[in-house]
Write a protein that holds these residues in place. Structure first.
Motif, PDB file in Angstrom:
ATOM      1  N   MET A   1      11.291 -14.615   9.913  1.00 14.40           N
ATOM      2  CA  MET A   1      11.116 -13.693   8.797  1.00 14.40           C
ATOM      3  C   MET A   1       9.855 -12.861   8.970  1.00 14.40           C
ATOM      4  O   MET A   1       8.767 -13.406   9.154  1.00 14.40           O
ATOM      5  N   VAL A   2      10.025 -11.542   8.895  1.00 15.48           N
ATOM      6  CA  VAL A   2       8.908 -10.617   9.094  1.00 15.48           C
ATOM      7  C   VAL A   2       8.782  -9.714   7.876  1.00 15.48           C
ATOM      8  O   VAL A   2       9.762  -9.116   7.419  1.00 15.48           O
ATOM      9  N   LEU A   3       7.562  -9.604   7.339  1.00 23.44           N
ATOM     10  CA  LEU A   3       7.271  -8.751   6.188  1.00 23.44           C
ATOM     11  C   LEU A   3       6.571  -7.486   6.659  1.00 23.44           C
ATOM     12  O   LEU A   3       5.535  -7.551   7.327  1.00 23.44           O
ATOM     13  N   SER A   4       7.139  -6.329   6.326  1.00 29.08           N
ATOM     14  CA  SER A   4       6.507  -5.038   6.601  1.00 29.08           C
ATOM     15  C   SER A   4       6.206  -4.392   5.257  1.00 29.08           C
ATOM     16  O   SER A   4       7.117  -4.157   4.463  1.00 29.08           O
ATOM     17  N   LEU A   5       4.942  -4.095   4.996  1.00 27.31           N
ATOM     18  CA  LEU A   5       4.529  -3.651   3.671  1.00 27.31           C
ATOM     19  C   LEU A   5       3.605  -2.449   3.772  1.00 27.31           C
ATOM     20  O   LEU A   5       2.667  -2.431   4.584  1.00 27.31           O
ATOM     21  N   ASP A   6       3.846  -1.435   2.958  1.00 27.95           N
ATOM     22  CA  ASP A   6       2.975  -0.261   2.859  1.00 27.95           C
ATOM     23  C   ASP A   6       2.081  -0.448   1.633  1.00 27.95           C
ATOM     24  O   ASP A   6       2.427  -0.039   0.521  1.00 27.95           O
ATOM     25  N   GLU A   7       0.935  -1.067   1.838  1.00 29.91           N
ATOM     26  CA  GLU A   7       0.057  -1.410   0.711  1.00 29.91           C
ATOM     27  C   GLU A   7      -0.488  -0.178   0.002  1.00 29.91           C
ATOM     28  O   GLU A   7      -0.742  -0.214  -1.209  1.00 29.91           O
TER      29      GLU A   7
END
Length: 427
Positions: A386-392
């Motif tokens: 599981m990989v999280l890609s986030l634009d904070e």
């Protein structure tokens, strides 16, 4: 209703059909549906047919001993839980509250969430179940628990109908300063997007079923006409309400004080602006699309079987005219394709699809209501996990600062120190 329809299908009580090639009741080898977990459990307990659900998320349905022919194109709650814990870990939120609905969806998700939190050494400050009957005293007790706790992050696994009374009480008691984490069952629900709830739910983070695109759907919807579907009463009613006309013969028809014109069937849907023609947020529909295509791929592979090189007894192939459900299950288990939107579709040994979620953020819109923005993706691949890609930078926070320090909770003398919460929660 779903259970009754399923029984009708296999009992032969549905309408017969007759054409050049087929007579009698249509053979049923499988079902696309049901969307909810509890009806899916009921149907699976009675029928031996394969099922491909597009919205049933209960992790219990991954039990291959109980449900050997169940598949789904929506990720299991077990994946959902892992995705939400990934978000919590990303921001360092290790001391959180938990609220869940009193149904299969909420109970199983809450159990999985607490196990996953323990796995990473994180703590659940409180765990509360939403009442079935919306009892006001129970709602007030839950609000009191949230207010008394130093946990500022509250994770909620619930459908909208269970949660709405709690949110009404949040407004009534003017309870701000909480970071809400929404499960997929209510993360996109429009009932919470009102200006009244913005001060309390603005900044909410949630995960949602992957939004997709279905090529040609918009044009297909515009081509539909009641004249092309004369037996579709729902389409006729929709058409009459959309264009304020009537198919009743014998002149005009009065609707209260207004006179309704006659429908011609040639009215132009492209001039309307309704949810019917809005294909910008296809989530459940996208999962239906994937379920139908998974079945189509399975049937295609089944029909490509070469005699003497098949997967069944004696290297045999399935007979399409005498197809058994378990034979199609074999091919469904091996489905592997990519949608036109670029998403990979396959099933693991439990019939679960690879998990992919959109990470959503609730932000103010120009009219003072709440608008949903996609700020990231959680994707689970076979090789990488599981990989999280986030634009904070795209996230809206409903606080002046992202750091909120809280008083350390010291455990009672008869408890071990691992129950205490962290002294500071990073927002």
């Amino acid at each position: 209703m779903a259970f009754r329809a399923a029984i009708s299908l296999v009992s032969g009580t549905e309408k017969s059909f007759s054409n050049l090639n087929c007579t009698g009741s249509p053979p049923v080898v499988g079902i696309v549906g049901d969307p909810s977990s509890t009806p899916s459990i009921a149907i699976s307990s009675v029928l031996g047919l394969f099922r491909v659900s597009y919205y049933a998320t209960c992790s219990c349905l991954s039990d291959r001993k109980k449900y050997p022919s169940f598949f789904r194109t929506i990720p299991s709650d077990a994946f959902q839980v892992r995705a939400m814990v990934q978000i919590l870990r990303h921001f360092g939120w290790t001391w959180v509250g938990l609220i869940y609905s009193d149904d299969d969806y909420g109970v199983y998700a809450a159990q999985s969430f607490q196990q996953e939190m323990q796995l990473f050494g994180h703590c659940v400050a409180f765990s509360e179940i939403l009442p079935h009957d919306n009892n006001h005293r129970d709602i007030q007790r839950i609000i009191g628990m949230i207010q008394a706790s130093t946990a500022r992050v509250v994770v909620v696994f619930s459908t909208s109908s269970f949660l709405l009374p709690l949110m009404d009480e949040v407004v009534s008691q003017n309870m701000t300063g909480r970071q809400w984490i929404a499960s997929e069952a209510w993360a996109t629900s429009p009932v919470y997007h009102t200006p009244r709830l913005l001060p309390f739910l603005g900044g909410t983070l949630g995960i949602a079923v992957r939004r997709g695109e279905i090529q040609g759907l918009y044009d297909f919807l515009l081509r539909i006409r009641p004249s092309n579907e004369p037996r579709n009463n729902m389409l006729r009613i929709f058409w009459e309400n959309m264009f304020r006309c009537s198919y009743e013969t014998g002149g005009t028809v009065k609707d209260g004080e207004q006179v309704k014109k006659m429908c011609t069937g040639q009215e132009d849907l492209s001039t309307t602006n309704t949810p019917y023609t809005d294909v910008s947020g296809l989530r459940a529909a996208y999962n239906v699309y994937k379920a139908v295509y998974a079945l189509a791929h399975a049937l295609h592979d089944l029909m490509q079987c070469e005699k003497g090189r098949g997967p069944f007894s004696g290297n045999g192939c399935a007979d399409i005219t005498k197809l058994k459900p378990w034979q199609l299950v074999h091919y469904l288990q091996k489905v592997n394709f990519t949608t036109g939107f670029g998403d990979h579709v396959s099933f693991d040994k439990n019939g679960d699809a690879l998990a992919i979620y959109d990470v959503l953020n609730w932000q103010p819109s120009s009219d003072g209501s709440i608008r949903i923005y996609t700020v990231g993706v959680v994707n689970e691949a076979v090789t990488t996990g599981m990989v999280l890609s986030l634009d904070e930078d795209a996230i809206y926070w409903n606080f002046e600062t992202k750091k909120v320090c809280v008083q350390r909770e010291l455990p009672p003398r008869n408890q071990t120190s691992h129950t205490q919460g962290p002294s500071c929660l990073l927002f």
